[in-house]
Design a protein around this motif. Structure first.
Motif, short mmCIF file in Angstrom:
data_model
loop_
_atom_site.label_atom_id
_atom_site.label_comp_id
_atom_site.label_asym_id
_atom_site.label_seq_id
_atom_site.Cartn_x
_atom_site.Cartn_y
_atom_site.Cartn_z
N LEU A 194 -23.59 -59.60 -4.78
CA LEU A 194 -24.46 -60.77 -4.77
C LEU A 194 -23.66 -62.06 -4.69
O LEU A 194 -24.05 -63.03 -4.03
CB LEU A 194 -25.34 -60.79 -6.02
CG LEU A 194 -26.40 -59.69 -6.14
CD1 LEU A 194 -27.12 -59.81 -7.48
CD2 LEU A 194 -27.40 -59.77 -4.99
N ARG A 195 -22.52 -62.09 -5.36
CA ARG A 195 -21.70 -63.30 -5.40
C ARG A 195 -20.99 -63.55 -4.08
O ARG A 195 -20.69 -64.70 -3.74
CB ARG A 195 -20.67 -63.18 -6.54
CG ARG A 195 -19.70 -64.32 -6.65
CD ARG A 195 -20.38 -65.68 -6.83
NE ARG A 195 -21.13 -65.77 -8.06
CZ ARG A 195 -22.38 -66.23 -8.13
NH1 ARG A 195 -23.01 -66.61 -7.04
NH2 ARG A 195 -23.01 -66.29 -9.27
N HIS A 196 -20.73 -62.51 -3.33
CA HIS A 196 -19.95 -62.65 -2.09
C HIS A 196 -20.64 -63.62 -1.13
O HIS A 196 -21.72 -63.34 -0.61
CB HIS A 196 -19.78 -61.29 -1.41
CG HIS A 196 -18.93 -61.35 -0.17
ND1 HIS A 196 -17.59 -61.65 -0.20
CD2 HIS A 196 -19.24 -61.18 1.14
CE1 HIS A 196 -17.11 -61.65 1.04
NE2 HIS A 196 -18.10 -61.37 1.86
N GLY A 197 -20.04 -64.77 -0.93
CA GLY A 197 -20.58 -65.75 0.00
C GLY A 197 -21.86 -66.41 -0.46
O GLY A 197 -22.57 -67.02 0.36
N SER A 198 -22.18 -66.34 -1.76
CA SER A 198 -23.45 -66.88 -2.24
C SER A 198 -23.26 -67.57 -3.59
O SER A 198 -22.45 -67.14 -4.41
CB SER A 198 -24.49 -65.76 -2.38
OG SER A 198 -25.64 -66.22 -3.07
N ASP A 199 -24.04 -68.63 -3.81
CA ASP A 199 -24.05 -69.32 -5.10
C ASP A 199 -25.27 -68.93 -5.92
O ASP A 199 -25.65 -69.65 -6.85
CB ASP A 199 -24.05 -70.84 -4.89
CG ASP A 199 -22.64 -71.40 -4.78
OD1 ASP A 199 -21.70 -70.72 -5.26
OD2 ASP A 199 -22.46 -72.48 -4.22
N LEU A 200 -25.91 -67.82 -5.60
CA LEU A 200 -27.09 -67.39 -6.33
C LEU A 200 -26.79 -67.31 -7.82
O LEU A 200 -25.86 -66.64 -8.24
CB LEU A 200 -27.52 -66.01 -5.83
CG LEU A 200 -28.69 -65.34 -6.54
CD1 LEU A 200 -29.96 -66.14 -6.33
CD2 LEU A 200 -28.86 -63.91 -6.05
N PRO A 201 -27.56 -68.00 -8.66
CA PRO A 201 -27.31 -67.95 -10.11
C PRO A 201 -27.52 -66.54 -10.66
O PRO A 201 -28.55 -65.91 -10.40
CB PRO A 201 -28.35 -68.92 -10.67
CG PRO A 201 -28.66 -69.85 -9.55
CD PRO A 201 -28.59 -69.00 -8.32
N ILE A 202 -26.53 -66.05 -11.40
CA ILE A 202 -26.57 -64.69 -11.95
C ILE A 202 -26.28 -64.75 -13.44
O ILE A 202 -25.27 -65.30 -13.87
CB ILE A 202 -25.53 -63.78 -11.27
CG1 ILE A 202 -25.76 -63.71 -9.76
CG2 ILE A 202 -25.57 -62.37 -11.88
CD1 ILE A 202 -24.62 -63.02 -9.01
N ILE A 203 -27.17 -64.16 -14.23
CA ILE A 203 -26.95 -64.00 -15.66
C ILE A 203 -26.93 -62.51 -15.97
O ILE A 203 -27.89 -61.79 -15.67
CB ILE A 203 -28.05 -64.67 -16.50
CG1 ILE A 203 -28.12 -66.16 -16.20
CG2 ILE A 203 -27.80 -64.43 -17.99
CD1 ILE A 203 -29.25 -66.88 -16.92
N ILE A 204 -25.83 -62.02 -16.51
CA ILE A 204 -25.77 -60.63 -16.95
C ILE A 204 -26.45 -60.52 -18.32
O ILE A 204 -26.18 -61.32 -19.22
CB ILE A 204 -24.32 -60.13 -17.02
CG1 ILE A 204 -23.76 -59.96 -15.59
CG2 ILE A 204 -24.22 -58.82 -17.80
CD1 ILE A 204 -22.31 -59.56 -15.55
#
Length: 227
Positions: free
Chosen positions: A68-78
């Motif tokens: 998901l992080r690859h090439g993206s700034d999508l906010p991710i919370i584990i």
């Protein structure tokens, strides 16, 4: 319109409880029961933030985070039951913006989502000028950094850290100040979140990350930008 959250969780009881709690907080919630399901959901239609469990039945949550992080700034919370330092650091190193441990309080999770969304919707530092750290140029309004005219691929969080240090113009910025300014809340005295992101930033901007000259540690206090 309310923010849309993708909840990636294989345990149906936890998923239902979180869905109801998030709905009560005003979020629109989509669900995924595994890593492959999550990737399909995001490909089909973007979301505003991802809540990601690590212990998934198909693709490991850390790998999902990396993809998901690859090439993206999508906010991710584990959101995970893994509470050890190694697990938390691994999650942040995989690219997560935040890490929340189970069992959790819905109000705390909602506060962290709101803080992350505020950053995502206002990514730039607000400074009207070009800032500098060594030979780096930091364009606060555009949200990008360049070296010798070439853009450096920074995540939103990495850029905000760099911009905050640059705006201090060599003065020390404490860990607490960085947590408040970049993440938007006090991180309950735990600085692993900050230190891991500083390490990732150094990997991208330092000639020798093991001997940094652009982001310097002031032991026991915080960080400052090199000149």
């Amino acid at each position: 319109m309310s923010a849309e959250v993708l909840l990636v969780e294989d345990d149906s009881r936890i998923r239902q409880a979180l869905r109801l709690a998030l709905a009560d907080e005003g979020y629109r919630v989509r669900e995924a029961t595994g890593g492959k399901h999550a990737l399909r959901e995001i490909t089909a239609r973007p979301v505003d933030v991802v809540l990601l469990d690590l212990m998934l039945p198909d693709v490991d949550g850390l790998e999902v985070c990396r993809l998901l992080r690859h090439g993206s700034d999508l906010p991710i919370i584990i959101v995970s039951a893994r509470t050890g330092s190694d697990e938390i650091i691994a999650g942040l190193e995989a690219g997560a913006d935040d890490y929340v441990t189970k069992p959790l309080v819905a109000a705390e999770l909602s506060a962290r989502i709101r803080a992350l969304l505020r950053r995502a919707r206002a990514p730039h530092g607000g400074a009207p000028r070009v800032l500098a750290v060594g030979d780096l140029e930091i364009f606060a309004e555009e949200g990008l950094a360049r070296r010798h005219g070439l853009e450096i691929a920074l995540t939103r969080t990495e850029f905000r850290l760099l911009a905050e240090l640059a705006m201090a113009e060599g003065r020390v910025v404490t860990r607490e100040q960085l947590l408040e300014r970049v993440w938007g809340y006090g991180y309950f005295g735990d600085t692993r979140l900050l230190d891991v992101h500083i390490r990732r930033l150094r990997q991208k901007i330092e000639p020798n990350p093991g001997a940094p000259c652009r982001v310097l540690t002031v032991r026991g206090v915080g960080y400052r930008a090199g000149v």
